[in-house]
Design a protein around this motif. Sequence first.
Motif, mmCIF file in Angstrom:
data_model
loop_
_atom_site.group_PDB
_atom_site.id
_atom_site.type_symbol
_atom_site.label_atom_id
_atom_site.label_comp_id
_atom_site.label_asym_id
_atom_site.label_seq_id
_atom_site.Cartn_x
_atom_site.Cartn_y
_atom_site.Cartn_z
ATOM 1 N N ASP A 1 0.939 -1.048 -0.186
ATOM 2 C CA ASP A 1 0.211 0.052 -0.077
ATOM 3 C C ASP A 1 0.857 1.369 -0.022
ATOM 4 N N GLY A 2 2.143 1.189 0.429
ATOM 5 C CA GLY A 2 3.298 2.484 0.240
ATOM 6 C C GLY A 2 3.293 2.763 -0.945
ATOM 7 N N ARG A 3 2.868 2.078 -2.042
ATOM 8 C CA ARG A 3 2.972 2.669 -3.109
ATOM 9 C C ARG A 3 2.583 4.006 -3.441
ATOM 10 N N LEU A 4 1.387 4.545 -2.771
ATOM 11 C CA LEU A 4 0.742 5.924 -2.885
ATOM 12 C C LEU A 4 1.746 6.718 -2.507
ATOM 13 N N THR A 5 2.273 6.547 -1.491
ATOM 14 C CA THR A 5 3.241 7.576 -0.617
ATOM 15 C C THR A 5 4.732 7.642 -1.672
ATOM 16 N N ASP A 6 4.948 6.337 -2.297
ATOM 17 C CA ASP A 6 6.160 6.566 -3.229
ATOM 18 C C ASP A 6 5.926 7.642 -4.258
ATOM 19 N N LEU A 7 4.553 7.356 -4.762
ATOM 20 C CA LEU A 7 4.125 8.397 -5.959
ATOM 21 C C LEU A 7 4.243 9.634 -5.325
ATOM 22 N N LEU A 8 3.855 9.915 -3.799
ATOM 23 C CA LEU A 8 3.911 11.477 -3.451
ATOM 24 C C LEU A 8 5.205 11.838 -3.388
ATOM 25 N N TRP A 9 5.977 10.936 -2.664
ATOM 26 C CA TRP A 9 7.542 11.648 -2.637
ATOM 27 C C TRP A 9 8.001 11.949 -3.778
ATOM 28 N N ASP A 10 7.832 11.294 -4.936
ATOM 29 C CA ASP A 10 8.189 11.339 -6.234
ATOM 30 C C ASP A 10 7.636 12.780 -6.740
ATOM 31 N N GLN A 11 6.308 12.826 -6.690
ATOM 32 C CA GLN A 11 5.818 14.160 -7.232
ATOM 33 C C GLN A 11 6.094 15.301 -6.431
ATOM 34 N N ALA A 12 6.560 15.045 -5.080
ATOM 35 C CA ALA A 12 6.994 16.472 -4.343
ATOM 36 C C ALA A 12 8.485 16.879 -4.894
ATOM 37 N N VAL A 13 9.328 15.861 -5.138
ATOM 38 C CA VAL A 13 10.690 16.033 -5.767
ATOM 39 C C VAL A 13 10.736 16.680 -6.838
ATOM 40 N N LEU A 14 9.571 16.128 -8.061
ATOM 41 C CA LEU A 14 9.392 16.804 -9.255
ATOM 42 C C LEU A 14 9.005 18.488 -8.858
ATOM 43 N N GLU A 15 7.954 18.736 -8.045
ATOM 44 C CA GLU A 15 7.694 19.978 -7.810
ATOM 45 C C GLU A 15 8.716 20.903 -6.951
ATOM 46 N N ILE A 16 9.613 20.433 -6.372
ATOM 47 C CA ILE A 16 10.878 20.910 -5.907
ATOM 48 C C ILE A 16 11.746 21.391 -7.100
ATOM 49 N N ARG A 17 11.866 20.392 -7.937
ATOM 50 C CA ARG A 17 12.955 20.816 -9.162
ATOM 51 C C ARG A 17 12.275 21.897 -10.114
ATOM 52 N N LEU A 18 10.731 21.979 -9.981
ATOM 53 C CA LEU A 18 10.289 22.892 -10.827
ATOM 54 C C LEU A 18 10.076 24.257 -10.138
ATOM 55 N N GLY A 19 10.468 24.189 -8.952
ATOM 56 C CA GLY A 19 10.549 25.531 -7.977
ATOM 57 C C GLY A 19 9.030 25.842 -7.491
ATOM 58 N N GLN A 20 8.345 24.827 -7.350
ATOM 59 C CA GLN A 20 6.919 24.576 -6.815
ATOM 60 C C GLN A 20 6.922 24.644 -5.292
ATOM 61 N N PHE A 21 7.536 25.246 -4.528
ATOM 62 C CA PHE A 21 7.840 24.746 -2.997
ATOM 63 C C PHE A 21 6.510 24.600 -2.402
ATOM 64 N N GLU A 22 5.495 25.450 -2.342
ATOM 65 C CA GLU A 22 4.154 25.347 -1.655
ATOM 66 C C GLU A 22 3.539 23.965 -2.170
ATOM 67 N N ALA A 23 3.608 23.768 -3.482
ATOM 68 C CA ALA A 23 2.975 22.716 -3.752
ATOM 69 C C ALA A 23 3.459 21.117 -3.192
ATOM 70 N N ALA A 24 4.886 21.396 -3.288
ATOM 71 C CA ALA A 24 5.661 20.248 -2.827
ATOM 72 C C ALA A 24 5.603 20.005 -1.153
ATOM 73 N N GLU A 25 5.320 21.162 -0.328
ATOM 74 C CA GLU A 25 5.068 21.111 0.853
ATOM 75 C C GLU A 25 3.733 20.315 1.063
ATOM 76 N N ARG A 26 2.725 20.755 0.217
ATOM 77 C CA ARG A 26 1.334 20.158 0.445
ATOM 78 C C ARG A 26 1.327 18.589 0.091
ATOM 79 N N THR A 27 2.061 18.337 -0.909
ATOM 80 C CA THR A 27 2.283 16.912 -1.275
ATOM 81 C C THR A 27 2.965 16.089 -0.300
ATOM 82 N N ILE A 28 3.881 16.664 0.338
ATOM 83 C CA ILE A 28 4.727 15.814 1.598
ATOM 84 C C ILE A 28 3.829 15.643 2.594
ATOM 85 N N GLU A 29 3.194 16.797 2.899
ATOM 86 C CA GLU A 29 2.197 16.792 4.191
ATOM 87 C C GLU A 29 1.186 15.554 3.843
#
Length: 591
Positions: free
Chosen positions: A412-440
């Motif tokens: 079931d941890g696959r969903l969180t796997d996806l969220l961590w990778d999504q957050a890293v993508l948002e960080i690399r794109l400079g979308q820090f607030e979006a990354a914060e929400r994804t991590i949370e």
Amino acid sequence: MHLAEQLQQLESSGLLRLARIEPELEYLFRHALVQEAAYQSLLQEDRRRLHQSVGQVIERLYSDRLEEQAGILAQHFFQAQDYERAGRYFIMAGEVAFRQYAIPEAIAHYSRALELVPQIETLEADPLQQVYMHLGRALELNAQYERALERYAELEHWARQCGNAHVELAAVIEQAKIRSTPNRCFDREQGATLSRRTLDLALELGDRAAQARIHWILMMSHWLQGESEPMLWHGERSLALARQLGLRDQLAYTLQDIHRAYLNNNRLDEAQAALDEARQLWRELGNLPLLADNLASSADLAAVRLEFDQALDFADEALQLSQSIGNLWNHAFGRYMIGEVNMQRGQMDEAMQGLQEALRLSAQAGLTILHWRAYRNLLRLYFRLGALDRVASTLEEMRADLDQRGEGAIFDGRLTDLLWDQAVLEIRLGQFEAAERTIERGEHILAEEDQVGWLAPMVRAELALARQDWPLALECINRFLAPQWVGVSLHVRQLEGELLRGRILVAVGQLDEAESSLQEFLRKIRSAKAHYFLWGALDALSEIERRQNHPEAAAQLAQEARQAVRNVAEHIRDPELRAGFLNLPEVRRLL
């Protein structure tokens, strides 16, 4: 007219041709249509009688080599409507094909034998159970898990009708195995229910061999649920029973899989010893599919230990063996390991080819865990190359894959796997607030499930570093690198974390600690030949020398870092991907 004259007449008329004289006279029809017309011209009773006669002659001539002729004999006696003999020879042909790992042929022969079961009055329980079990295993090896479950369920039904509790137990154990191990038919709840049922029945029957197998299945089930302690308990219980009872086959199975429990508990030497012992047993038992699986698992463990040369040796052997026997599972696993090791070596084309092939083969074989691992490593490769558009499209594919599998999917941890990778993508794109929400969101899911996400601190460290919040970045990366996290799948991510920590230490001005840490890191990656990480480590050390006012040393390290970058770029043939890598800010600054 004698037979020889008749044959000569048929030959001169163009219906037959002489194939050979020695060691025996042999003629062939000149065209299949002629053969079919001749065959259809026979009366049905004559056909049946001729097939029976031919079968009996072959039995007499090859009485000491019946296995070689089993497939032909089965067909002749089937056409003769001698279903008793046909069934037995189909079983024999299936056994021959199964031993030779001709899996599609084995499936065909066993399936024909089962069709004839109602006609075989004298077939006893043991051969029937063997046919069902071997057919089920062949279907599993051919990634036909649904059909395997159907055959095991049929055997269970037959056993219950006959009141044969031992055969019923064997049939249900195999269903529990499929429901509890990594394949597309994995079902946590059904696996747990079936395992409890089989364990109760095995205890009632006093079947200790069955208990050893069930504890092995339970060990695998707990592994898939990330439960290390019960996994280890069941594994060691299975191991003890297998050793006590001299069950070499079960001992090999349990040793092969208990290495994961040792890995999860950071007992790497015991994991290695278990795989080594299992590998020797598989060689002695002649079980080539499980030997290939052992070699692939040994490659995985060698990579965990950063022994990449040995990992490639094991992966190459696993790949060659699995290809030779048509074993799709370990063909995919071998490709995956070759892709993963090459990624750490900086050989990106070879890495991408291996991972994409592993992705294709694992989907074909229904290997859900390996399929997910291949996806995640492709993501890491695209991140390293700065190919954020490919990261985004791959994430979409992974979401679709997860949605398709729905609840009950392995891990079931696959969903969180996806969220961590999504957050890293948002960080690399400079979308820090979006990354914060994804991590949370990911942390909230973990809290609800009472689980710990070992990647969360690393993602938070990267976000803090991007925001130049150095104290928070250092705190997060130190949490990620804490000793309790060391274990399976962390080996390369730990390298990434160590390099990130070195960069953070440089940023906060802790140069002595940063230099010590990075020099040790450099020694480790050079020993492992993890060449991809060279340029990052050399660049960070160059920055330390620059800040310490050592321009010559800084320039020398920067030059080495540039060469390391060029070495990576040489292994990226795709112009778009090469350009993306060379345009990464940290790479562009070096060049």
